[in-house]
Design a protein around this motif. Structure first.
Motif, short mmCIF file in Angstrom:
data_model
loop_
_atom_site.label_atom_id
_atom_site.label_comp_id
_atom_site.label_asym_id
_atom_site.label_seq_id
_atom_site.Cartn_x
_atom_site.Cartn_y
_atom_site.Cartn_z
N ILE A 91 4.86 2.79 -0.13
CA ILE A 91 3.52 3.47 -0.43
C ILE A 91 3.20 3.53 -1.74
O ILE A 91 2.01 3.30 -2.23
CB ILE A 91 3.54 4.84 0.26
CG1 ILE A 91 3.95 4.86 1.69
CG2 ILE A 91 2.34 5.67 -0.21
CD1 ILE A 91 2.66 4.55 2.45
N VAL A 129 1.01 8.45 12.65
CA VAL A 129 1.42 7.21 11.79
C VAL A 129 2.24 6.50 12.75
O VAL A 129 2.14 5.31 12.99
CB VAL A 129 2.11 7.78 10.54
CG1 VAL A 129 2.74 6.73 9.89
CG2 VAL A 129 1.01 8.41 9.68
N TRP A 172 0.31 3.45 6.31
CA TRP A 172 1.23 4.32 6.48
C TRP A 172 1.96 3.65 7.65
O TRP A 172 3.29 3.47 7.50
CB TRP A 172 1.17 5.70 6.57
CG TRP A 172 1.13 6.52 5.31
CD1 TRP A 172 0.18 6.63 4.31
CD2 TRP A 172 2.29 7.54 5.01
NE1 TRP A 172 0.61 7.42 3.36
CE2 TRP A 172 1.78 8.02 3.95
CE3 TRP A 172 3.47 8.01 5.44
CZ2 TRP A 172 2.57 9.00 2.96
CZ3 TRP A 172 4.34 8.85 4.74
CH2 TRP A 172 3.82 9.12 3.55
#
Length: 487
Positions: free
Chosen positions: A56, A115, A264
């Motif tokens: 990330i 996600v 994500w």
């Protein structure tokens, strides 16, 4: 024209002077784990977060908000600003199904930005090696012969609790079930002998204790194979009507930009191919597996449907159980019951009565007529002792009974001492005020001491005992009562 070109140029220069918008993410991201530290949710989120933060581009700050089967923590995360800087992680599916258990408002799966999932998680029933049951069948038999005594803890899994309850209904037994905020405190209480059995997840501290031999696994509440324990039987395969079904993963509040959610999802998919992470998870006893956001949503939707069926089954089973009259224990059940302190005392006094009747009294007293009076006193003690032995009241005798300073051994010693002294006092009273008057006082006291609390049983037993002695001895056998025996 020159004025218009000048205006356009000025606007362009102004826009160019504005700072460029920062690319997501430009700061740390808060990850809400809706369970207390120490459980599988906390452990696995931290494992994955170490690798996910690198993909990330910002660190994940783990915040535990335990309690309420995960519902308060999940609600807290879903109410956060949908800007991508607050994400939910771990066993959020626990909270999805817990709403049905606790009567809370159900979650709309279409209003959660899923996600993806990173692993399925099975629940296990564990106990200590010193317990008298090592398998599910042995636990059921023990609970059947010791109703209300088996305490089963649950490490923040309401679904696990209901699965065990459904299995108990199928077997015709019930357990004292205790819910914990997470697996950590539940494991501590199991190891500390505060509960008898515990429902914990694979990879947790309790699971690691089983790997060391400090705990044993009775059964798998789920459907997958248990790492390091391939021979552990599944409760569903042994006839249980339901099994646990749970996936651990991540989700954002509704309204989070799809670009962030997709970023994500792609990062999680990549992380779940990292061999180093997979090896760590396998070594800890977890079984990593990836689901994308859409698959995770459908899995959660199906899990909540299965839970509703289980609750309906348990509700019907509880009503059926409560409407049926309690069954008197079979002789086989009585033979299999663990001995109690009171049963042991009753047995000892019955044995003493037999010695008095057949050995001591014949040696000390000449003639049957002279032996009649002391034998009546033996009968008075033998009847309540027999009732005490058959009713099996009191605490079970375990290995702790033989340990110095044990509460159980003290209980036994005190009771025997009191009974011996009371019998001596009874004999002295017989000499002074007669057998029947003394018996009318001491027989109810004996029964009270022998854990009898029903007034009518005490009264009827006392009257029946003394009346029976008088009718049989005086009216039927025509046996003369010695002087002073009645008054």
């Amino acid at each position: 024209m020159k004025k218009i070109l000048g205006l356009i140029l000025a606007v362009g220069l102004m826009l160019g002077a504005l700072p460029a918008r920062a690319e997501y993410p430009d700061k740390a991201i808060t990850c809400i784990v809706p369970f207390a530290p120490g459980g599988a949710a906390d452990i696995t989120v931290r494992m994955v977060a170490d690798y996910l933060s690198k993909e990330i581009g910002q660190p994940l700050v783990i915040v535990n908000k335990g309690g309420g089967s995960g519902i308060p923590g999940l609600n807290f995360g879903l109410k956060a600003r949908p800007d991508g800087y607050t994400v939910l992680g771990g066993s959020i599916g626990n909270a999805f199904v817990a709403t049905y258990f606790l009567g809370a408002p159900a979650y709309d799966m279409d209003k959660i930005a899923f996600v993806g999932a990173y692993m399925p998680h099975d629940r296990l029933l564990l106990t200590r090696p010193d317990k008298p049951y090592k398998t599910w069948q042995e636990l059921v038999e023990y609970a059947r012969t010791h109703p209300g005594e088996v305490a089963i803890g649950h490490g923040a899994s309401q679904e696990g609790l209901e699965v065990v309850k459904a299995a108990g209904i199928k077997e015709g037994v019930s357990f004292n079930q205790v819910m914990y905020k997470s697996g950590g405190p539940a494991t501590a209480d199991l190891l500390g002998d505060h509960i008898d059995v515990c429902d914990l997840g694979t990879g947790t501290a309790g699971f690691q204790a089983a790997r060391k031999g400090d705990l044993i696994i009775i059964a798998n509440l789920g459907t997958a194979e248990v790492p390091f324990f391939p021979d552990v039987p599944k409760l569903r395969d042994m006839g249980a009507p339901f099994a646990t079904s749970l996936m651990y993963g991540f989700a954002f509040p509704n309204g989070t930009p799809e670009a962030i959610r997709l970023k994500w999802e792609q990062a999680l998919a990549k992380v779940m191919q990292n061999k180093e992470l997979l090896d760590k998870m396998h070594a800890a006893g977890f079984t990593p597996a990836f689901l994308n956001g859409k698959e995770y949503r459908e899995f959660s939707r199906n899990s909540t449907s299965a839970v509703q069926e289980m609750l309906k089954y348990n509700k019907q089973g509880s009503k059926k159980e409560s409407s049926q009259p309690s069954r008197r224990p079979r002789l086989r059940d009585k033979m299999e019951e663990a001995m109690s302190v009171d049963r042991l005392i009753g047995g000892l006094f019955l044995f003493a009565c037999l010695l008095l009747w057949f050995w001591i009294i014949p040696q000390q007293v000449v003639g049957e007529e002279q032996a009649f009076y002391p034998r009546l006193t033996v009968i008075l003690v033998a009847i309540p002792a027999a009732l005490m032995f058959l009713r099996n009241k009191g605490r079970r005798i375990t290995l702790a009974f033989f340990r110095e300073g044990s509460d159980i051994s003290k209980d036994l010693a005190v009771k025997i001492l009191v009974l011996v002294l009371s019998y001596i006092v009874f004999l002295l009273c017989v000499e002074k005020i007669g057998f029947f008057v003394s018996s009318a006082v001491f027989c109810p006291l004996y029964m009270l001491f022998f854990a009898e609390r029903n007034f009518w049983r005490i009264s009827l037993t006392t009257c029946g005992l003394l009346g029976g002695i008088y009718i049989i001895v005086v009216q039927l056998l025509k046996y003369p009562l010695p002087a002073g025996l009645l008054f």
